[in-house]
Design an enzyme around this catalytic site. Structure first.
Site, short mmCIF file in Angstrom:
data_model
loop_
_atom_site.label_atom_id
_atom_site.label_comp_id
_atom_site.label_asym_id
_atom_site.label_seq_id
_atom_site.Cartn_x
_atom_site.Cartn_y
_atom_site.Cartn_z
N GLU A 53 22.72 21.41 -11.12
CA GLU A 53 23.20 22.94 -11.56
C GLU A 53 22.09 23.97 -9.23
OE1 GLU A 53 19.09 23.87 -13.84
OE2 GLU A 53 20.54 23.03 -15.80
N ASP A 64 9.87 29.34 -11.29
CA ASP A 64 9.16 28.06 -9.79
C ASP A 64 8.30 28.19 -9.45
OD1 ASP A 64 11.91 27.36 -10.50
OD2 ASP A 64 12.65 29.54 -9.11
#
Length: 274
Positions: A53, A64
């Site tokens: 990815e 994140d």
């Protein structure tokens, strides 16, 4: 050129045929530089990753943790543009022949244009997109364009997802389902825990798509554990952390070697050899 959803499907089916989970690595484009990011992805593939990815760095990466936020910040300060992400996909796919997805928040695609983004990603050889913040009920236009260009659409499910919601999400997705093992942001964890196993079980009850687990896996022992119940093991922060540590002392080559070594350890883990 149409996208590579079939390559992704075949790769995941091939891992299953070998009686193991697939290893899926995450690395952001443009980190530490565009060229360095391309080399890092190649290193992950060299070490044994089945799928990579490519993160599209975002200025407000709400899902994140600090490790990936730091890498994203470096990439953005380096002037990363979407064209650099497409170049990253193209060069890594051409060099390896393996499936490369883009993981991105929705806002950059929306601003860039859905048709433009899907056409360019397919032309670059991309296999599809992971879209963690695009609600399924608002995804029809994206999916129409992705399907036209031969791209997969991977949605994220979480432990909080009710069974009815899981069925709606998995019916709309393609390629695989990304099962977030924990509530919260990305990052390495001491334990991936039972929540992930329960989520995989509930998700599999709604779909024949492979179910791959991310958020928290950082070493071969955890990869081996997750591989007992998931079709794929997704690792991101642990790879990025190794690159960050090497960049802190100005040694990109050491970072690439560390990424390759971690991929090899994790690849052994998903094969039950940890």
């Amino acid at each position: 050129m149409s996208g590579n959803i079939q390559l992704l499907n075949d790769t995941l089916a091939g891992a299953r045929a070998e009686g193991r989970s697939a290893l899926i690595a995450y690395l952001p484009a443009g980190f530490p530089t565009v060229d360095g990011g391309i080399e890092a992805i190649k290193a992950a593939f060299d070490g044994g990753a089945d799928v990579v990815e490519v993160g599209l760095p975002h200025s407000d990466p709400v899902l994140d943790g600090p490790v990936i936020q730091t890498a994203d910040d470096i990439a953005l300060r380096g002037g990363l543009k979407i064209k650099d992400v497409m170049r990253t996909v193209r060069e890594t796919y051409e060099a390896t022949g393996k499936p490369v997805l883009v993981m991105t928040y929705w806002n950059p695609i929306d601003r860039y244009g859905i048709e433009r983004f899907t056409a360019e990603l397919a032309e670059a050889g991309g296999a599809g997109c992971i879209l963690p913040d695009l609600p399924v009920q608002e995804s029809a236009t994206w999916r129409e364009h992705a399907e036209k260009h031969g791209l997969g659409t991977v949605f994220v499910v979480a432990p909080s997802s009710q069974d009815e919601r899981l069925a709606t999400i998995t019916a709309a997705g393609s390629g695989f389902v990304y099962a977030a093992s924990l509530m919260g942001v990305t990052g390495t964890r001491e334990s991936v825990g039972n929540q992930a196993q329960d989520l995989v079980r509930r998700t599999k009850a709604t779909t024949d798509l492979p179910v791959c687990v991310g958020l928290g896996v950082s070493d071969a022992k955890q990869a081996k554990e997750v591989a007992t119940f998931a079709d794929g093991v997704i690792v991101g922060s642990a790879f990025v952390k190794r690159m960050l540590e090497a960049e802190a002392v100005g040694d990109t080559a050491a970072g690439l070697a560390a990424v390759r070594a971690l991929a090899a350890e994790l690849a052994a883990g998903v094969r039950g050899n940890a």
